[in-house]
Design a protein around this motif. Structure first.
Motif, PDB file in Angstrom:
ATOM      1  N   LYS A 295      -7.626  -2.973   3.951  1.00  0.00           N
ATOM      2  CA  LYS A 295      -7.941  -4.006   4.942  1.00  0.00           C
ATOM      3  C   LYS A 295      -9.446  -4.061   5.199  1.00  0.00           C
ATOM      4  O   LYS A 295     -10.041  -5.148   5.290  1.00  0.00           O
ATOM      5  CB  LYS A 295      -7.194  -3.729   6.242  1.00  0.00           C
ATOM      6  CG  LYS A 295      -7.356  -4.848   7.266  1.00  0.00           C
ATOM      7  CD  LYS A 295      -6.469  -4.624   8.480  1.00  0.00           C
ATOM      8  CE  LYS A 295      -6.604  -5.797   9.457  1.00  0.00           C
ATOM      9  NZ  LYS A 295      -5.742  -5.614  10.652  1.00  0.00           N
TER      10      LYS A 295
ATOM     11  N   ALA B 179      -3.694   1.618   3.420  1.00  0.00           N
ATOM     12  CA  ALA B 179      -3.638   0.278   4.015  1.00  0.00           C
ATOM     13  C   ALA B 179      -4.898  -0.016   4.822  1.00  0.00           C
ATOM     14  O   ALA B 179      -5.452  -1.125   4.760  1.00  0.00           O
ATOM     15  CB  ALA B 179      -2.401   0.156   4.906  1.00  0.00           C
ATOM     16  N   SER B 180      -5.382   0.982   5.562  1.00  0.00           N
ATOM     17  CA  SER B 180      -6.578   0.781   6.385  1.00  0.00           C
ATOM     18  C   SER B 180      -7.817   0.558   5.521  1.00  0.00           C
ATOM     19  O   SER B 180      -8.684  -0.257   5.856  1.00  0.00           O
ATOM     20  CB  SER B 180      -6.793   1.981   7.314  1.00  0.00           C
ATOM     21  OG  SER B 180      -7.156   3.145   6.582  1.00  0.00           O
TER      22      SER B 180
ATOM     23  N   LYS C 167      -3.899  -7.503   4.087  1.00  0.00           N
ATOM     24  CA  LYS C 167      -2.815  -6.986   4.917  1.00  0.00           C
ATOM     25  C   LYS C 167      -1.681  -6.565   3.986  1.00  0.00           C
ATOM     26  O   LYS C 167      -1.326  -7.304   3.068  1.00  0.00           O
ATOM     27  CB  LYS C 167      -2.334  -8.049   5.899  1.00  0.00           C
ATOM     28  CG  LYS C 167      -3.361  -8.400   6.970  1.00  0.00           C
ATOM     29  CD  LYS C 167      -2.805  -9.415   7.954  1.00  0.00           C
ATOM     30  CE  LYS C 167      -3.826  -9.740   9.035  1.00  0.00           C
ATOM     31  NZ  LYS C 167      -3.304 -10.736  10.008  1.00  0.00           N
ATOM     32  N   THR C 168      -1.132  -5.392   4.226  1.00  0.00           N
ATOM     33  CA  THR C 168      -0.149  -4.847   3.291  1.00  0.00           C
ATOM     34  C   THR C 168       1.115  -4.360   3.992  1.00  0.00           C
ATOM     35  O   THR C 168       1.120  -4.104   5.195  1.00  0.00           O
ATOM     36  CB  THR C 168      -0.744  -3.652   2.511  1.00  0.00           C
ATOM     37  OG1 THR C 168      -1.001  -2.579   3.428  1.00  0.00           O
ATOM     38  CG2 THR C 168      -2.028  -4.031   1.794  1.00  0.00           C
ATOM     39  N   TYR C 169       2.170  -4.229   3.194  1.00  0.00           N
ATOM     40  CA  TYR C 169       3.346  -3.462   3.588  1.00  0.00           C
ATOM     41  C   TYR C 169       3.119  -2.037   3.079  1.00  0.00           C
ATOM     42  O   TYR C 169       2.741  -1.852   1.919  1.00  0.00           O
ATOM     43  CB  TYR C 169       4.613  -4.002   2.917  1.00  0.00           C
ATOM     44  CG  TYR C 169       5.042  -5.386   3.334  1.00  0.00           C
ATOM     45  CD1 TYR C 169       5.910  -5.565   4.407  1.00  0.00           C
ATOM     46  CD2 TYR C 169       4.613  -6.509   2.628  1.00  0.00           C
ATOM     47  CE1 TYR C 169       6.335  -6.836   4.773  1.00  0.00           C
ATOM     48  CE2 TYR C 169       5.026  -7.779   2.990  1.00  0.00           C
ATOM     49  CZ  TYR C 169       5.886  -7.937   4.064  1.00  0.00           C
ATOM     50  OH  TYR C 169       6.298  -9.190   4.422  1.00  0.00           O
ATOM     51  N   THR C 170       3.363  -1.042   3.906  1.00  0.00           N
ATOM     52  CA  THR C 170       3.228   0.339   3.444  1.00  0.00           C
ATOM     53  C   THR C 170       4.586   0.869   2.999  1.00  0.00           C
ATOM     54  O   THR C 170       5.548   0.859   3.773  1.00  0.00           O
ATOM     55  CB  THR C 170       2.656   1.247   4.548  1.00  0.00           C
ATOM     56  OG1 THR C 170       1.309   0.844   4.830  1.00  0.00           O
ATOM     57  CG2 THR C 170       2.651   2.706   4.104  1.00  0.00           C
TER      58      THR C 170
ATOM     59  N   GLN D 103      -0.484   4.608   5.109  1.00  0.00           N
ATOM     60  CA  GLN D 103      -1.194   3.907   6.177  1.00  0.00           C
ATOM     61  C   GLN D 103      -2.704   4.047   5.993  1.00  0.00           C
ATOM     62  O   GLN D 103      -3.464   3.121   6.287  1.00  0.00           O
ATOM     63  CB  GLN D 103      -0.769   4.464   7.541  1.00  0.00           C
ATOM     64  CG  GLN D 103       0.670   4.192   7.915  1.00  0.00           C
ATOM     65  CD  GLN D 103       0.955   2.721   8.165  1.00  0.00           C
ATOM     66  OE1 GLN D 103       0.045   1.922   8.365  1.00  0.00           O
ATOM     67  NE2 GLN D 103       2.229   2.361   8.151  1.00  0.00           N
TER      68      GLN D 103
ATOM     69  N   SER E 276       0.864  -1.185   0.000  1.00  0.00           N
ATOM     70  CA  SER E 276       0.000   0.000   0.000  1.00  0.00           C
ATOM     71  C   SER E 276       0.897   1.230   0.000  1.00  0.00           C
ATOM     72  O   SER E 276       2.066   1.157   0.366  1.00  0.00           O
ATOM     73  CB  SER E 276      -0.916   0.008   1.226  1.00  0.00           C
ATOM     74  OG  SER E 276      -0.141  -0.035   2.421  1.00  0.00           O
TER      75      SER E 276
END
Length: 345
Positions: free
Chosen positions: A128, A124-125, A134-137, A121, A118
């Motif tokens: 999800k 990412a939210s 679920k990701t790496y930012t 953040q 992502s």
């Protein structure tokens, strides 16, 4: 490492390729095409890892992964199509089709990816919540040479007939979730104190004709708003501005925020989505969609030169610390390495 990046090489792909090449890796771009359906095997056959940038471009890597075991990474460049459909559905059949397909494929491509990235953040939210991903930012970078405080805005000011006029700049696509009308509605609230102020709106998009009509029908706006032709040297437009305004409702990152900050231009941004995360304490924030609040924040910057200078300096320092392409590439390379280790287990 042999890396294949899907889709046409935009800024993200080009900058990553440059950084990976510096580190001794081989990078190839794979074009998305419905023609020659089996030629894609040749594009990917020597890859160690594939980097997918849109879900609709992930079907080929998905097939390659299933049959040849080559892992792929998926970067979602935004908040995901589900959120965008709320704002853009009905704009055009082409846009609707793309968002619907992207929405349908996002879960499929994500489930089979070795990792999902992502770009903030906030993004990412949303991913999800909407997709259970679920990701790496990993934040995007910005070209610190192209966008820097030493760039001159004199040519743009001369070209547009601006002398000492205060200039507010808005850059983006003319689409609903970029919320250009909040910027337009703030203008009549600024002009009484700065009657010579000019407001540049730079971009394209399906709402552009509506926006131009809105401006044309208002005497105040008609004499104050400028729509330049496509700007190849966008950095000079930032340099010509006194304030950069960012009005997006649901932004996943905001390239233009980091570009303006890199140029040392004070930023006034919406307080919803990624801007608070990206801009931090280097800018001012207004209540999203509130033209009155936006106008007050812009007036605050225009009336305080020391504050404007401090905001510009803090913005530049922030992008130098956080939003460099070498940082982005290093973090993504770490994700590649983890993916390859997982593949061997």
């Amino acid at each position: 490492m042999n890396i294949v990046i899907t889709n046409s090489p935009g800024e993200y792909s080009i900058q990553l390729a440059k950084e990976f090449t510096k580190r001794g890796h081989t990078v190839k771009f794979a074009q998305f095409s419905l023609r020659h359906p089996f030629h894609f095997i040749r594009e990917f056959q020597n890859a160690d890892i594939i980097h997918v940038n849109y879900a609709c471009h992930g079907l080929k890597p998905l097939v390659i992964n299933k049959f040849f075991g080559i892992p792929y990474i998926f970067t979602v460049h935004g908040v995901g199509a589900k959120d965008l459909l709320k704002y853009e559905y009905g704009l055009s059949k082409k846009v609707d089709f793309f968002h619907v397909i992207e929405h349908k494929l996002t879960s499929l491509i994500s489930r089979n990816a070795r990792a999902v990235i992502s770009i903030s953040q906030f993004a990412a939210s949303r991913l999800k919540k909407n997709y259970g991903i679920k990701t790496y930012t990993v934040y995007h970078g910005v070209d610190l040479n192209k966008f820097n405080p030493s760039i001159s805005g004199r040519y743009i000011r001369k070209k547009l007939g601006l002398k000492n006029n205060p200039v507010m700049l808005w850059v983006g696509r003319f689409i609903p979730w970029k919320d250009p009308f909040t910027f337009l509605n703030a203008i009549p609230l600024i002009l009484p104190k700065y009657p010579s102020a000019k407001f540049i709106m730079l971009g394209e998009g399906p709402l552009k004709l509506n926006i131009k009509s809105f401006v044309k029908n208002s005497p105040q706006l008609r004499s104050s708003v400028i729509f330049p032709a496509f700007a190849e040297k966008i950095n000079e437009y930032y340099a010509a501005a006194n304030v950069f305004a960012f009005t997006s409702i649901c932004e996943g990152f905001g390239y233009v925020l980091t570009e303006a900050m890199a140029c040392g231009i004070p930023v006034v941004a919406s307080n919803q989505g990624s801007p608070p995360e990206v801009v931090g304490d280097a800018g001012l924030f207004f209540q999203t969609g509130d033209s009155n609040d936006l106008s007050q924040k812009i007036l605050t910057v225009l009336s305080d030169k020391a504050l404007a200078r401090k905001m510009g300096q803090k913005g530049r320092k922030r992008v130098e610390r956080r939003f460099r392409w070498d940082i982005c590439a290093r973090q993504i390379m770490n994700i590649y390495n983890k993916a390859l280790v997982q593949e061997k287990k």
